[in-house]
Design a protein around this motif. Structure first.
Motif, PDB file in Angstrom:
ATOM      1  N   ASP A 326      12.978 104.633 -53.170  1.00  0.00           N
ATOM      2  CA  ASP A 326      13.681 103.498 -52.556  1.00  0.00           C
ATOM      3  C   ASP A 326      12.885 102.175 -52.688  1.00  0.00           C
ATOM      4  O   ASP A 326      11.596 102.395 -52.443  1.00  0.00           O
ATOM      5  CB  ASP A 326      13.946 103.866 -51.254  1.00  0.00           C
ATOM      6  N   ARG A 327      13.613 101.290 -52.893  1.00  0.00           N
ATOM      7  CA  ARG A 327      13.051  99.632 -53.262  1.00  0.00           C
ATOM      8  C   ARG A 327      13.867  99.046 -52.313  1.00  0.00           C
ATOM      9  O   ARG A 327      14.957  98.711 -52.269  1.00  0.00           O
ATOM     10  CB  ARG A 327      13.201  99.209 -54.483  1.00  0.00           C
ATOM     11  N   VAL A 328      12.939  98.455 -51.268  1.00  0.00           N
ATOM     12  CA  VAL A 328      13.532  97.551 -50.087  1.00  0.00           C
ATOM     13  C   VAL A 328      12.812  96.223 -49.911  1.00  0.00           C
ATOM     14  O   VAL A 328      11.710  95.999 -50.455  1.00  0.00           O
ATOM     15  CB  VAL A 328      13.652  98.437 -48.745  1.00  0.00           C
ATOM     16  N   GLU A 329      13.695  95.188 -49.267  1.00  0.00           N
ATOM     17  CA  GLU A 329      13.062  94.003 -49.238  1.00  0.00           C
ATOM     18  C   GLU A 329      12.653  93.972 -47.667  1.00  0.00           C
ATOM     19  O   GLU A 329      13.490  94.020 -46.636  1.00  0.00           O
ATOM     20  CB  GLU A 329      13.921  92.861 -49.377  1.00  0.00           C
ATOM     21  N   LEU A 330      11.362  93.685 -47.471  1.00  0.00           N
ATOM     22  CA  LEU A 330      10.718  93.542 -45.886  1.00  0.00           C
ATOM     23  C   LEU A 330       9.939  92.209 -45.927  1.00  0.00           C
ATOM     24  O   LEU A 330       9.107  92.042 -46.623  1.00  0.00           O
ATOM     25  CB  LEU A 330       9.859  95.009 -45.682  1.00  0.00           C
ATOM     26  N   ASN A 331      10.458  91.612 -44.908  1.00  0.00           N
ATOM     27  CA  ASN A 331       9.931  90.096 -44.836  1.00  0.00           C
ATOM     28  C   ASN A 331       9.742  89.318 -45.996  1.00  0.00           C
ATOM     29  O   ASN A 331       8.649  88.908 -46.443  1.00  0.00           O
ATOM     30  CB  ASN A 331       8.451  90.427 -44.057  1.00  0.00           C
ATOM     31  N   GLY A 332      10.715  89.540 -46.773  1.00  0.00           N
ATOM     32  CA  GLY A 332      10.873  88.795 -48.012  1.00  0.00           C
ATOM     33  C   GLY A 332       9.790  89.318 -49.193  1.00  0.00           C
ATOM     34  O   GLY A 332       9.563  88.494 -50.337  1.00  0.00           O
ATOM     35  N   GLN A 333       9.163  90.464 -48.845  1.00  0.00           N
ATOM     36  CA  GLN A 333       8.540  91.169 -49.951  1.00  0.00           C
ATOM     37  C   GLN A 333       9.203  92.334 -50.358  1.00  0.00           C
ATOM     38  O   GLN A 333       9.706  93.075 -49.417  1.00  0.00           O
ATOM     39  CB  GLN A 333       7.261  91.544 -49.404  1.00  0.00           C
ATOM     40  N   THR A 334       9.169  92.871 -51.607  1.00  0.00           N
ATOM     41  CA  THR A 334       9.440  94.055 -52.197  1.00  0.00           C
ATOM     42  C   THR A 334       8.506  95.260 -51.866  1.00  0.00           C
ATOM     43  O   THR A 334       7.430  95.143 -52.037  1.00  0.00           O
ATOM     44  CB  THR A 334       9.806  94.063 -53.694  1.00  0.00           C
TER      45      THR A 334
END
Length: 477
Positions: A326-334
């Motif tokens: 899974d690839r997610v965006e957290l706080n503007g970072q991948t």
């Protein structure tokens, strides 16, 4: 105990941080849940492994505070992941202890025992399989428990009770998946080889025959005198192990047929009863035909499944299986979350070299036996056990036409790890600096490799750069 504690902690730590069904959990965890809720299901394996998944869910509901969630759940995905994973984690943490116990039975060396248990604890594939609601850990647990019982039978003058116990647990291993039969096949290979040695010994040069005759007479006298000794004494057990092949050729065929033929089948047949009671429309034989038909219908190419891998590629771990990505965006970072079903690469590559070297050494010793001295040492018996079990759990996959995966190599890989432990112990016993350097270097690299790849065993968050650094080959993606 430290190895067990580390194994258990790694398997239980943040066990539900990915609180969703992963890979074959959608089948196996669901089947365990369905047994408890008495729901309809079709399984492509014997039911024993799913019974244990059901047991884990039941214990979580009744003893660990999950009763209300279980009553409200209409499907297994409604439960917290700990409910259907924790029992696997505990079972998987016991496997390094079993491997170490077997190593001690045959070598009586503390360091070989610790290395075998430690290497097993540092295997990434076993860690991944233990942290998910899958069933391979039960196949391994019962297979190696049966092998330990077989070692007890040898240590106690082929005691029939231990032979039956081995058959019972090997029947349980085959009741998880059919490839659990590899452990029984390994025994029959060992037994057949003992008889081949017995017959071929009379064909050797006369000089050797005289030596061998004296050795057989001496062994017979030793066996008679051993009857009155205390079998619990470790030295006596080691003496028994050295005569493994003498014992094997003296076992009554009826005992072997009953203990390692009838007992496994009876267990296999009985464990189907709960499943058939829930599904009375099918008979026992109909279920076997359906399972066989399903596996025969599976294709064998990457078009059928992207992670198919031929049996010979498992030796160098060419194609692991991505269980979760899974690839997610957290706080503007991948951030990437990945669970890769792959062994510790350093450990697997070294263990492949170790088992190949052992096979070469073993074949060479057969040549020495033919030309010079008879073989009757515990070390050689241990080598023969490792090779027979490794071959029996590995080579039959060469004849399988369906799509196969790297986790089918798990049973054979643990015998390769035991072989590596034996080689490293040999190196540590030598005083030459090169052997010491190679042995300690191997241990250090194995530990470093486990730590380096640990995030993709546990599904920890990684940056894309960190993830790609761990994918050394394109075939690993």
């Amino acid at each position: 105990m430290l190895i067990f504690a580390l194994s258990l902690w790694l398997r239980l730590w943040q066990l539900n941080h990915l609180n969703t069904l992963i890979f074959d959990e959608i089948y196996f965890a669901d089947h365990g849940f369905s047994y408890l809720k008495q729901l309809d299901l079709f399984d492509v394996h014997p039911p024993l492994g799913k019974y244990f998944l059901a047991l884990g869910i039941w214990l979580h509901a009744h003893l660990l505070g999950g009763a209300e969630a279980f009553r409200a759940a209409s499907e297994v995905g409604d439960l917290d992941a700990i409910a259907y994973r924790w029992f696997n984690a505990v079972t998987g943490s016991l496997i390094p202890l079993l491997v170490g116990a077997i190593a001690y039975q045959w070598t009586h060396r503390d360091r070989t025992t610790l290395l075998a248990a430690g290497f097993t604890a540092l295997d990434g594939l076993l860690l991944v399989e233990s942290r998910l609601s899958l069933i391979n850990v039960y196949l391994l647990f019962f297979g190696f428990l049966g092998l330990w019982c077989f070692g007890q039978a040898i240590a106690q003058n082929m005691a029939f009770k231990w032979l039956m116990a081995a058959g019972l647990f090997w029947g349980a291993s085959a009741s998880v998946k059919w490839n659990g039969l590899g452990f029984i096949l390994g025994f029959y290979m060992l037994y057949s080889f003992a008889w081949i040695l017995e017959e071929v010994r009379h064909w050797r040069p006369s000089k050797v025959n005289k030596q061998d005759t004296k050795q057989v007479e001496q062994d017979a006298n030793n066996l008679l005198s051993d009857q009155n000794k205390n079998l619990s004494n470790p030295e006596n057990q080691a003496q028994k192990t050295r005569k493994t092949f003498d014992f094997l050729t003296q076992i009554n065929l009826l005992k072997i047929g009953f203990g390692l033929g009838v007992i496994p089948f009876i267990f296999y047949r009985l464990q189907w009863i709960p499943h058939l009671q829930l599904h009375p429309n099918f008979t026992f034989l109909e279920m076997q035909r359906q399972i066989l038909g399903y596996h025969e219908s599976i294709g064998s190419t990457v078009d059928d499944h992207p992670y198919c891998s031929p049996w010979h590629s498992w030796l160098w771990m060419r194609r692991p299986v991505a269980y979760y990505f899974d690839r997610v965006e957290l706080n503007g970072q991948t951030v990437i979350f990945d669970i890769h079903a792959m062994g510790n690469p350093i450990l697997w590559w070294l263990s492949t070299l170790a088992i190949c070297a052992l096979i070469g050494k073993w074949l060479s010793s057969l040549g020495d036996w033919w030309n010079q001295d008879p073989i009757n040492s515990s070390q050689w018996c241990f080598h023969t056990l490792l090779i027979s079990q490794y071959v029996a759990n590995f080579l039959p996959w060469a004849a399988v036409s369906r799509c196969t995966y790297i986790y089918h190599y798990m049973a054979a890989s643990l015998f390769a790890l035991m072989t590596l432990a034996w080689w490293v112990d040999i190196g540590l016993r030598k005083r030459h600096w090169l052997w010491q350097l190679l042995s300690w270097g191997a241990i250090a690299l194995i530990i470093a490799g486990f730590i380096f790849w640990l995030p993709i065993y546990l599904g920890l968050p990684l940056s894309p750069e960190a993830f790609h650094r761990r994918m050394w080959f394109r075939s690993w993606y």
